[in-house]
Scaffold this motif. Structure first.
Motif, PDB file in Angstrom:
ATOM      1  N   PRO A 273      27.785  44.841  57.532  1.00 42.75           N
ATOM      2  CA  PRO A 273      27.919  44.119  58.800  1.00 42.75           C
ATOM      3  C   PRO A 273      29.002  43.034  58.784  1.00 42.75           C
ATOM      4  CG  PRO A 273      25.750  43.774  57.750  1.00 42.75           C
ATOM      5  CD  PRO A 273      26.658  44.354  56.734  1.00 42.75           C
ATOM      6  N   LYS A 274      29.809  42.940  57.707  1.00 44.21           N
ATOM      7  CA  LYS A 274      30.760  41.831  57.579  1.00 44.21           C
ATOM      8  C   LYS A 274      32.177  42.358  57.336  1.00 44.21           C
ATOM      9  CE  LYS A 274      27.203  38.930  55.358  1.00 44.21           C
ATOM     10  NZ  LYS A 274      26.208  39.926  54.925  1.00 44.21           N
ATOM     11  N   PRO A 275      32.868  42.801  58.390  1.00 41.09           N
ATOM     12  CA  PRO A 275      34.217  43.351  58.205  1.00 41.09           C
ATOM     13  C   PRO A 275      35.144  42.422  57.418  1.00 41.09           C
ATOM     14  CG  PRO A 275      33.465  43.778  60.428  1.00 41.09           C
ATOM     15  CD  PRO A 275      32.406  42.926  59.778  1.00 41.09           C
ATOM     16  N   ASP A 276      35.070  41.113  57.655  1.00 40.92           N
ATOM     17  CA  ASP A 276      36.001  40.212  56.963  1.00 40.92           C
ATOM     18  C   ASP A 276      35.764  40.163  55.460  1.00 40.92           C
ATOM     19  OD1 ASP A 276      37.293  39.695  59.254  1.00 40.92           O
ATOM     20  OD2 ASP A 276      36.321  37.747  59.641  1.00 40.92           O
ATOM     21  N   VAL A 277      34.492  40.239  55.065  1.00 38.57           N
ATOM     22  CA  VAL A 277      34.190  40.244  53.628  1.00 38.57           C
ATOM     23  C   VAL A 277      34.774  41.509  52.988  1.00 38.57           C
ATOM     24  CG1 VAL A 277      32.340  40.291  51.899  1.00 38.57           C
ATOM     25  CG2 VAL A 277      32.118  38.843  53.935  1.00 38.57           C
ATOM     26  N   ASN A 278      34.661  42.650  53.702  1.00 33.60           N
ATOM     27  CA  ASN A 278      35.255  43.888  53.187  1.00 33.60           C
ATOM     28  C   ASN A 278      36.755  43.751  53.005  1.00 33.60           C
ATOM     29  OD1 ASN A 278      33.226  46.094  52.989  1.00 33.60           O
ATOM     30  ND2 ASN A 278      32.781  45.328  55.030  1.00 33.60           N
ATOM     31  N   ARG A 279      37.393  43.154  53.993  1.00 34.18           N
ATOM     32  CA  ARG A 279      38.864  43.024  53.898  1.00 34.18           C
ATOM     33  C   ARG A 279      39.237  42.117  52.727  1.00 34.18           C
ATOM     34  NH1 ARG A 279      38.258  42.394  59.790  1.00 34.18           N
ATOM     35  NH2 ARG A 279      38.574  44.455  60.698  1.00 34.18           N
ATOM     36  N   GLU A 280      38.461  41.041  52.545  1.00 32.08           N
ATOM     37  CA  GLU A 280      38.708  40.125  51.416  1.00 32.08           C
ATOM     38  C   GLU A 280      38.558  40.843  50.081  1.00 32.08           C
ATOM     39  OE1 GLU A 280      36.121  36.574  51.108  1.00 32.08           O
ATOM     40  OE2 GLU A 280      36.684  36.311  53.206  1.00 32.08           O
ATOM     41  N   ILE A 281      37.457  41.589  49.946  1.00 30.49           N
ATOM     42  CA  ILE A 281      37.219  42.294  48.677  1.00 30.49           C
ATOM     43  C   ILE A 281      38.282  43.373  48.487  1.00 30.49           C
ATOM     44  CG2 ILE A 281      35.601  43.723  47.348  1.00 30.49           C
ATOM     45  CD1 ILE A 281      33.294  42.294  48.771  1.00 30.49           C
ATOM     46  N   GLY A 282      38.638  44.069  49.588  1.00 27.89           N
ATOM     47  CA  GLY A 282      39.671  45.105  49.500  1.00 27.89           C
ATOM     48  C   GLY A 282      40.994  44.521  49.016  1.00 27.89           C
ATOM     49  N   ALA A 283      41.342  43.342  49.537  1.00 29.56           N
ATOM     50  CA  ALA A 283      42.598  42.712  49.123  1.00 29.56           C
ATOM     51  C   ALA A 283      42.520  42.297  47.652  1.00 29.56           C
ATOM     52  CB  ALA A 283      42.882  41.493  50.014  1.00 29.56           C
ATOM     53  N   ALA A 284      41.363  41.776  47.239  1.00 30.36           N
ATOM     54  CA  ALA A 284      41.211  41.346  45.837  1.00 30.36           C
ATOM     55  C   ALA A 284      41.325  42.551  44.898  1.00 30.36           C
ATOM     56  CB  ALA A 284      39.861  40.651  45.652  1.00 30.36           C
ATOM     57  N   VAL A 285      40.668  43.657  45.262  1.00 31.00           N
ATOM     58  CA  VAL A 285      40.714  44.849  44.407  1.00 31.00           C
ATOM     59  C   VAL A 285      42.142  45.419  44.387  1.00 31.00           C
ATOM     60  CG1 VAL A 285      39.908  47.250  44.204  1.00 31.00           C
ATOM     61  CG2 VAL A 285      38.258  45.404  44.625  1.00 31.00           C
ATOM     62  N   ASN A 286      42.810  45.441  45.544  1.00 30.69           N
ATOM     63  CA  ASN A 286      44.182  45.956  45.547  1.00 30.69           C
ATOM     64  C   ASN A 286      45.127  45.058  44.739  1.00 30.69           C
ATOM     65  OD1 ASN A 286      43.869  48.403  46.731  1.00 30.69           O
ATOM     66  ND2 ASN A 286      44.660  47.842  48.747  1.00 30.69           N
ATOM     67  N   ARG A 287      44.829  43.755  44.685  1.00 32.10           N
ATOM     68  CA  ARG A 287      45.615  42.868  43.805  1.00 32.10           C
ATOM     69  C   ARG A 287      45.443  43.286  42.349  1.00 32.10           C
ATOM     70  NH1 ARG A 287      44.056  38.635  46.997  1.00 32.10           N
ATOM     71  NH2 ARG A 287      42.433  37.917  45.593  1.00 32.10           N
ATOM     72  N   LEU A 288      44.209  43.601  41.971  1.00 26.92           N
ATOM     73  CA  LEU A 288      43.956  44.039  40.587  1.00 26.92           C
ATOM     74  C   LEU A 288      44.677  45.355  40.294  1.00 26.92           C
ATOM     75  CD1 LEU A 288      40.136  43.298  40.086  1.00 26.92           C
ATOM     76  CD2 LEU A 288      42.086  41.886  39.440  1.00 26.92           C
ATOM     77  N   VAL A 289      44.771  46.223  41.313  1.00 28.38           N
ATOM     78  CA  VAL A 289      45.521  47.480  41.138  1.00 28.38           C
ATOM     79  C   VAL A 289      46.999  47.148  40.928  1.00 28.38           C
ATOM     80  CG1 VAL A 289      46.279  49.615  42.257  1.00 28.38           C
ATOM     81  CG2 VAL A 289      43.892  48.869  42.486  1.00 28.38           C
ATOM     82  N   ASP A 290      47.538  46.264  41.769  1.00 23.10           N
ATOM     83  CA  ASP A 290      48.958  45.917  41.670  1.00 23.10           C
ATOM     84  C   ASP A 290      49.287  45.246  40.331  1.00 23.10           C
ATOM     85  OD1 ASP A 290      49.330  46.964  44.151  1.00 23.10           O
ATOM     86  OD2 ASP A 290      49.296  45.042  45.210  1.00 23.10           O
ATOM     87  N   GLU A 291      48.345  44.452  39.821  1.00 21.83           N
ATOM     88  CA  GLU A 291      48.557  43.790  38.522  1.00 21.83           C
ATOM     89  C   GLU A 291      48.422  44.761  37.359  1.00 21.83           C
ATOM     90  OE1 GLU A 291      46.376  39.727  40.162  1.00 21.83           O
ATOM     91  OE2 GLU A 291      45.583  40.728  38.382  1.00 21.83           O
ATOM     92  N   GLY A 292      47.887  45.965  37.646  1.00 25.74           N
ATOM     93  CA  GLY A 292      47.708  46.955  36.577  1.00 25.74           C
ATOM     94  C   GLY A 292      46.357  46.839  35.888  1.00 25.74           C
ATOM     95  N   THR A 293      45.469  45.960  36.366  1.00 28.59           N
ATOM     96  CA  THR A 293      44.158  45.774  35.726  1.00 28.59           C
ATOM     97  C   THR A 293      43.175  46.855  36.149  1.00 28.59           C
ATOM     98  OG1 THR A 293      44.584  43.421  36.058  1.00 28.59           O
ATOM     99  CG2 THR A 293      42.430  44.009  35.187  1.00 28.59           C
ATOM    100  N   ALA A 294      43.189  47.217  37.430  1.00 27.45           N
ATOM    101  CA  ALA A 294      42.239  48.210  37.934  1.00 27.45           C
ATOM    102  C   ALA A 294      42.872  49.597  37.900  1.00 27.45           C
ATOM    103  CB  ALA A 294      41.808  47.858  39.359  1.00 27.45           C
ATOM    104  N   ARG A 295      42.349  50.449  37.044  1.00 29.72           N
ATOM    105  CA  ARG A 295      42.809  51.842  36.903  1.00 29.72           C
ATOM    106  C   ARG A 295      41.575  52.719  36.753  1.00 29.72           C
ATOM    107  NH1 ARG A 295      46.608  50.161  38.595  1.00 29.72           N
ATOM    108  NH2 ARG A 295      48.782  50.230  37.978  1.00 29.72           N
ATOM    109  N   PRO A 296      40.990  53.196  37.866  1.00 31.18           N
ATOM    110  CA  PRO A 296      39.752  53.957  37.759  1.00 31.18           C
ATOM    111  C   PRO A 296      39.890  55.142  36.804  1.00 31.18           C
ATOM    112  CG  PRO A 296      40.257  53.479  40.055  1.00 31.18           C
ATOM    113  CD  PRO A 296      41.442  53.040  39.258  1.00 31.18           C
TER     114      PRO A 296
END
Ligand SMILES: NC(=O)c1ccc[n+]([C@@H]2O[C@H](COP(=O)([O-])OP(=O)(O)OC[C@H]3O[C@@H](n4cnc5c(N)ncnc54)[C@H](OP(=O)(O)O)[C@@H]3O)[C@@H](O)[C@H]2O)c1
Length: 329
Positions: A273-296
């Motif tokens: 029910p919280k679109p803004d929280v999703n966008r925040e978490i999405g941005a944080a996770v995509n930052r980890l992808v860009d930094e090379g930390t998140a590699r599923p």
């Protein structure tokens, strides 16, 4: 379109059927009349789908239905105002309907997918990494320099948690049950690995110099008490799931005596029910992808016709990392 349906509640072996179904409208149950339509390349397979084949998951749609909570693919159409557009590579959380060539997701649960990840990795990004960020950062209040112990560390949530913790500047201790899973946890970036059937609690206390700050627990069961005992003062056990089969009970005087906490982390119920929280978490996770930390780590890829095998791998405790169905390999 080709889709995998659950047609009866008889378990992974017999509950699924591949069907030719009409494509879905551009409308999602969370955003009626609007939705991002995605040409699916890969669908993520997870524990809830195993439970759904037995009618044991909290969400019980009428039969037959197309399961599959998350996909990666290319946007076919997007509603006005969406952050993604036709032709974009995306990871999308569709709740249901993901085991199909075309799926629909709310715009606030559709995220640009970095070129650094293939579609199979993209199908492992939302459920596991958003849950890991939510559980560790928002619920567990994990900080730079702290130590986190991760149960089920070679699994989907586990490998994501190891990488998210690293991205937050924390040290990680992985708990796993086999040599193969130890390798997966190390490849996912675990600083230390201990064995689920060994004296992991004492080892964790020693490795962390007296106790860990956070335990991330997707397993539950018998080990819960030792998770509490492995904490330092002020430590938190974050409850994420119960793959071990049983829901633990604790005497709360333990929390008082050691000044510790047990925190629940239910990602879906909190964020939907919280679109803004999703966008925040999405941005944080995509930052980890860009930094090379998140590699599923993708542990297994299956054709839609082999969906039963994908579910059985998870059900049999043999899955590592993310299991995916490939619709456009
Ligand atoms: N709270 C939330 O918001 C949220 C979000 C996503 C997922 N979840 C839940 O988190 C849990 C983990 O999901 P996942 O995708 O990471 O699953 P997974 O990839 O299958 O990993 C689960 C791990 O649990 C361990 N395990 C211990 N006993 C087990 C048993 N009897 N059967 C199967 N596995 C067992 C296994 O590790 P070892 O063999 O090394 O012990 C396994 O690697 C599930 O219950 C899922 O529903 C919760």
């Amino acid at each position: 379109m080709k889709a995998v349906q659950i047609v009866e509640l008889s378990g992974p072996d017999s509950a699924l059927r591949v069907e030719d179904l009409p494509e879905p409208e551009a409308s999602h149950m969370l955003t009626p009349g609007a939705g991002v339509v995605v040409d699916v390349h890969a669908s993520g397979v997870s524990f809830p789908e195993v439970l759904q084949t037995r009618g044991e998951y909290q969400m019980k749609p009428a039969l037959p239905f197309v399961p599959g909570s998350e996909v990666a693919g290319i946007v076919r159409t997007a509603p006005e105002g969406a952050a993604v557009k036709e032709g974009d590579r995306v990871a999308a959380f569709c709740v249901l309907g993901g085991f199909a060539e075309v799926a629909v997701a709310p715009e606030f649960l559709t995220f640009p997918l970095s070129d650094a990840l293939d579609f199979a990795q993209g199908a492992g990004l939302i459920l596991n990494y958003h849950t890991a960020w939510f559980a560790l950062r928002l619920r567990g209040r994990l900080k730079e320099g702290e130590t986190v112990l991760v149960h089920g560390a070679a699994g989907g949530v586990g490998t994501a948690a190891l990488q998210v913790a690293k991205g937050l500047g924390a040290r990680t201790i992985a708990v796993v049950s086999s040599d193969e899973k130890e390798q997966v946890a190390r490849a996912a970036g675990a600083d230390e690995v201990v064995r689920a059937d060994g004296s992991w609690k004492d080892e964790a206390k020693e490795l962390s110099g007296g106790g860990v700050d956070v335990v991330l627990d997707p397993v539950g069961g018998d080990r819960f008490l030792d998770s509490l005992r492995s904490l330092r003062e002020g430590g938190r056990v974050v409850v994420v799931g119960f793959t071990g089969g049983s829901i633990p009970e604790v005497k709360v005087n333990r929390l008082l005596l050691n000044n510790t906490e047990i925190v629940g982390a239910g990602w879906g119920a909190y964020v939907m029910p919280k679109p803004d929280v999703n966008r925040e978490i999405g941005a944080a996770v995509n930052r980890l992808v860009d930094e090379g930390t998140a590699r599923p780590p993708v542990g297994a890829r299956f054709a839609p016709e082999q969906a039963a095998d994908a579910l059985k791998l998870i059900d049999g405790r043999e899955a590592t990392g993310k299991v995916v169905l490939e619709f456009r390999p």
